[in-house]
Scaffold this motif. Structure first.
Motif, PDB file in Angstrom:
ATOM      1  N   ARG A 117       0.823  -1.207   0.000  1.00  0.00           N
ATOM      2  CA  ARG A 117       0.000   0.000   0.000  1.00  0.00           C
ATOM      3  C   ARG A 117       0.860   1.263   0.000  1.00  0.00           C
ATOM      4  O   ARG A 117       0.533   2.248  -0.649  1.00  0.00           O
ATOM      5  CB  ARG A 117      -0.880   0.043   1.253  1.00  0.00           C
ATOM      6  N   GLY A 126       0.921   4.112  -2.621  1.00  0.00           N
ATOM      7  CA  GLY A 126       0.738   5.493  -2.180  1.00  0.00           C
ATOM      8  C   GLY A 126       1.812   6.411  -2.746  1.00  0.00           C
ATOM      9  O   GLY A 126       1.547   7.590  -3.020  1.00  0.00           O
ATOM     10  N   ALA A 180      -3.507   9.303   0.254  1.00  0.00           N
ATOM     11  CA  ALA A 180      -3.061   9.696  -1.091  1.00  0.00           C
ATOM     12  C   ALA A 180      -3.820   8.932  -2.167  1.00  0.00           C
ATOM     13  O   ALA A 180      -4.265   9.504  -3.171  1.00  0.00           O
ATOM     14  CB  ALA A 180      -1.555   9.460  -1.232  1.00  0.00           C
ATOM     15  N   CYS A 181      -3.992   7.642  -1.956  1.00  0.00           N
ATOM     16  CA  CYS A 181      -4.684   6.828  -2.961  1.00  0.00           C
ATOM     17  C   CYS A 181      -6.150   7.263  -3.097  1.00  0.00           C
ATOM     18  O   CYS A 181      -6.678   7.372  -4.214  1.00  0.00           O
ATOM     19  CB  CYS A 181      -4.614   5.345  -2.578  1.00  0.00           C
ATOM     20  N   GLU A 239      -1.061   7.557   5.627  1.00  0.00           N
ATOM     21  CA  GLU A 239      -0.784   8.592   4.628  1.00  0.00           C
ATOM     22  C   GLU A 239      -0.958   8.046   3.213  1.00  0.00           C
ATOM     23  O   GLU A 239      -1.501   8.710   2.334  1.00  0.00           O
ATOM     24  CB  GLU A 239       0.655   9.113   4.793  1.00  0.00           C
ATOM     25  N   ALA A 240      -0.481   6.836   3.013  1.00  0.00           N
ATOM     26  CA  ALA A 240      -0.581   6.240   1.673  1.00  0.00           C
ATOM     27  C   ALA A 240      -2.033   6.051   1.269  1.00  0.00           C
ATOM     28  O   ALA A 240      -2.424   6.327   0.122  1.00  0.00           O
ATOM     29  CB  ALA A 240       0.164   4.896   1.647  1.00  0.00           C
ATOM     30  N   MET A 241      -2.848   5.598   2.215  1.00  0.00           N
ATOM     31  CA  MET A 241      -4.262   5.394   1.882  1.00  0.00           C
ATOM     32  C   MET A 241      -4.929   6.734   1.571  1.00  0.00           C
ATOM     33  O   MET A 241      -5.764   6.827   0.669  1.00  0.00           O
ATOM     34  CB  MET A 241      -4.990   4.688   3.031  1.00  0.00           C
ATOM     35  N   ARG A 255       1.069   9.792  -4.650  1.00  0.00           N
ATOM     36  CA  ARG A 255       1.667  11.070  -4.265  1.00  0.00           C
ATOM     37  C   ARG A 255       2.338  11.751  -5.456  1.00  0.00           C
ATOM     38  O   ARG A 255       2.265  12.971  -5.610  1.00  0.00           O
ATOM     39  CB  ARG A 255       2.727  10.859  -3.181  1.00  0.00           C
TER      40      ARG A 255
END
Lengths: 367, 367, 367, 367
Positions: free
Chosen positions: B134, B138, B345-346, B341-343, B142
């Motif tokens: 993930r 992400g 962004a996605c 944070e990655a989720m 980003r």
């Protein structure tokens, strides 16, 4: 891509604005052969009907559902089920004063920003009236779940309204249907009535709430890793209800304060297989149901349609003060109870179908 | 139908088990022409890498990402991007003692129930290692967001660990990168270190956490009514992270205790258009972004892999006690920060694409 | 939204460019517990392997598939299966002369138009190499179908190459594997070899083909009304194969010339239930399988990569003549045979899972 | 998972049975701000209306469409558009004799097999009446396409009926609207009328047809590799129409007989950029539109509802002979013309939205 659809296999697309001619739900993927008529759906709609009790909006809507397609001789045909509810009480004049101004905290603003236009009459698509369609769809889901898992039972109730909480030691399921708050604690009803009366008539305000929905008799094995998690879909389902700002599974946000020793749901072997000694997990492990009751809670914010003036702007870019007249619930959380139940039913049925699609109902044995 | 895919237009399918040869993410729908190489992704992976600091699992994984497809001469080609991370440290012998027994509170049980078999080595697919994929995805999100909205900034941090909270009056964004907890409050670091040390070595236990993720510079208009709500997708995204039990937007569960007067985010007209006087809503109204910072919090439960014996059962249906040896994080919430944070962004990129697909970037004017 | 995914429940996402490091398929939704190893997939890949026989491209690719995830101890785990095939023979220098010019009839042009850039090396994503990933995924689908319906058999073969047709009175299934054309008619092999040799070496050209794929032993009840029709999904599946320009079910385009009397597949009652006296319908009625063999045909155009100069333009907007050197199949239809079989397998398995999801395998009785 | 939905971003879910109270289409994802009223949709419905001309079913249906949601003050609001058509002429007594018997070549059988029950009145969901909903949805798609690409024009017409073909040298677009066959060749009308009269009244039979649908002014760049191919979606769209058995793009099945030299659409540079010297490809290369006219053909089989007795079985498992009385089209292909146009419109709009979602309308320059 689903702007107005939820579910993957049991798919519900709701449509309709608050003050259009009708609203409804297009339900695709329902199993065939399920006994279904309007009489299976109407009782759930009656529970959330506006004007039903003095604590909710005084808009008068019979909310009569019609099944326009998808059944034959009283059973589902496996084809799309169209559920239509006509709007009858559309006094849009009440809403005229907010055609240009944006209510603080309301979707007025963002619909305008996104679409360049909005149906300001009663909130249009963002109105809580949309949830009637969900409840109707939930009635279909309940009918199918009832046929597949007779022991499955979904129960929703309020556990908090504003700063008031129920006393869980007095929990009485039978009480839920007896009061206007859907609370399982008879001891708070009088106090909550006075409190809500005060909020509405003295403070010209509204108040939030927390609703809990529990599903018992859920078979193990529903859900899937990663993005097909049962709890991820429940979180989306509940968060998609108007005004919801938080969703919890089992211990929820409180899980953060626990240690691993405290949070473990220990297991023993009982007469019917695994027995759990607690249910911190809320019935879901790794996104998949364990056979324990599935426990979800969600918080509903206080409605932004209040009689106290709030500072805002209008479409002309001018500073204004907004008061929302019209017929608004002082606690929209009350009517969110049957909505939460409906979403639980839809999510569970969807996962039942998805699971039996992939696994064919295969289950790992224990013992 | 998406068991392991998230997103509608920017679609991420993660794959791989903890102790297989590799894991990764298949990313479909990324806009073409975005500058992208491994160097754009690796820094984010390094943040959640196991073995990086003494507070997390001591498993040693370089977590080097390789882009196997979807770029040409350093830019995205509009075709699927395959991100692969090879597993190098797969000491599966550590996990042998839980091949038959189910850890209380762990997906061991439900994977067995659902699939009839499970890869017990390190949790297989339910392992937190899945979140590496993930984070890699992400990184792609980003890169695209950075190209489309240079001012958009996503910041995640812990706000609570076990019973300890940060002091928000000391909030310091720069501090986040300086400590091992991703906390924005230098004043708690020493105390938290002692606390976590105690939990792990004295109590043989683990502890939960709350993470907050904020996205600033998000354009208004992302999201859609009903089931395409930005907050519904964020809720699903965060709830889909391992061990998450609760998700909040803005005031979250606390919104229940507020009145409509208190909760209103009043608006004035400033030099750059609308100015909000508060952000109870967490940047989302009616499921659509308002232009305010998008604020999400989620609670991570304490890991169930602990050294204190817990009562359980095994696949033979016998009662056992389970102790989990191996290399486990005493607070999995720490490494959940870059995952959250990655989720974010996605989800944001997905909604950017979905919005411009439907509306073409049309926006309603104010003033 | 699926740019590179096919299937709803058995979902295959292919990734990879012709001259990247690898290509593959991410397979989600496969039933758990299916016996699966590389040995179950490799034979199908070997059938479409480039360089295998003198009639196809001389690019040398071993096309060794690796299963990177989703199996445990030789069985599918219900989690995503990652199938990777490394590219080994990437002589991209052969393709340098078409980096700027667009081959007439090739995706060169439209990739450039859409994405603003393209991986010109070997066609990048538009290369027929992508079909290797489909064949690998088809191997997974076959394994699952074989476990669920042991009597189900999928057979693909050429029925036309250029202006040459097989003689169906000589149909011999065993012959298919004995010749380089996958034709079921030994009587045409010598003639076709001479014909193709002439097309390639004398005409510096290429030629089209028609492939037929038949699935026997398909249970009745697969498919659904309207957009879930089995034939609609088969049409999309076959049309999605490189260079395919037409798809037929049963009588196909020829059905237009028939009368209702001629086209009726009359039914009698036999020892095993319904017996059909003909199969004009190709095994599908109203989008749903009837139990008869499912018959699909598709036409593959002649490849546009030929040695005869064709007038074209380049990225600079100049008029040019294009000759495609490199290692191209004179009849890409030959290697499309195993690809068509793979697509049939994927579509059938997807519909098996979708059907048992919705209906639970319920079937209407006759008699 | 979409049993009754087509499209990814512009999503159409049709619902309703032939003899239920109503049928319709739920349209999600339409761009906001498009001028739309019933008057924009009704003309297309009138073209396929039953009872309109003597060549089609004599069922009398006004097919009046109502927009129940999704517009505000004459423009689309970006929310779901519900299109409802009430059934008024439901003489189900005509169909009583086929309640138990299965018409050869009809979905009667497979609906029964799959769902365990079927609405036999007029074919229920499998009736061609379902296509009215598609045409209504196509009207919405046309309105949006018209706003986005004013030069885009979709034209459908018959090119073959039974054994009769048009003479393409006499092609006259204006003629299409002047005759009852939607043929662009005035020279065949009298002959076709006599032929169809003979088929119906002398042969008690029906006959098939081929329809061609051409879209001019389609921008380049619509579609995507592999399973998001424009032609794959067109194939599925057309094959999903009742009674369709074959779909062709450009040269279609005939491409098999061509050589690469013949099939190349050569390009020159003209005043407005690329000029193609032919259009064998039917406007689609590698699944992506090239800017040339998009050309699709599909074959419609003869209806199985005929007056000539055919051998069949019934639900009791007995051998019977079936004659279908009632009001059936002798050539369902005629009314399939506006349906094919509607599907073309829906697919194109869907791909317009998907393309601008992913690429933002970026286009690679030439010259």
């Amino acid at each position: 891509m689903s702007f107005n659809t939820f579910g993957q296999m049991f798919r519900v697309t709701t449509w309709g604005e608050s003050h259009g001619p009708a609203l409804g739900a297009t339900v695709d993927g329902c199993p065939p052969g399920i006994t279904l008529s309007e009489a299976d759906i109407q009782p759930w709609l009656d529970l959330r009907r506006p004007g039903l009790n003095k604590l909710t909006t005084q808009r008068q809507e019979p909310d009569q559902v019609r099944i326009l397609s998808g059944t034959f001789e009283g059973r589902t045909a496996g084809t799309p089920i169209q559920l239509m509810i006509e709007n009858t009480d559309q006094r849009s004049r009440d809403y005229g004063n907010i055609a240009q101004a944006f209510r603080p905290g309301h979707a007025d603003l963002t619909y305008h920003q996104k679409y360049g236009l909005r149906d300001h009459r009663g909130g249009g698509r963002s109105s809580a009236r949309e949830t009637a369609a969900r409840v109707a769809a939930g009635g279909v889901a309940r009918a199918a779940l009832g046929a597949l898992f007779p022991g499955l039972r979904i129960t929703g109730y309020m556990v908090q309204m504003g700063t008031k909480h129920i006393d869980r030691t007095r929990f009485d399921r039978e009480e839920i249907a007896r009061n206007n708050f859907f609370v399982p604690d008879a001891g708070v009803v009088a106090e909550w009535e006075a409190y809500l009366h005060h909020i509405r008539t003295e403070e010209n305000s509204s108040v939030g709430a927390v609703i809990e929905v529990v599903a018992e008799g859920v078979p193990p094995g529903l859900g899937a890793p990663v993005y097909g998690k049962l709890d991820a879909d429940l979180a989306a389902a509940m968060m998609s209800i108007n005004a919801v700002k938080g969703v919890e599974i089992g211990e929820g946000m409180g899980a953060a304060a626990l240690t691993g020793v405290q949070n473990a749901d220990e297991m023993r072997v009982g007469a019917n297989g695994i027995e759990f000694l607690s249910n911190h997990a809320g019935g879901i492990l790794g996104g998949i149901s364990s056979g324990q009751p599935v426990v979800v809670r969600f918080a509903v914010k206080p409605t932004s349609s209040i009689l106290t003036p709030r500072r805002s702007v209008n479409t002309a870019g001018e500073e204004v003060e907004v008061i929302t007249k019209g017929r608004h619930d002082p606690c929209v959380g009350i009517r969110a109870v049957p909505v939460g139940e409906a979403m639980m039913a839809c999510v569970l049925l969807d996962h039942v179908l998805r699971d039996r699609g992939q696994t064919g109902g295969l289950r790992g044995l224990i013992g």
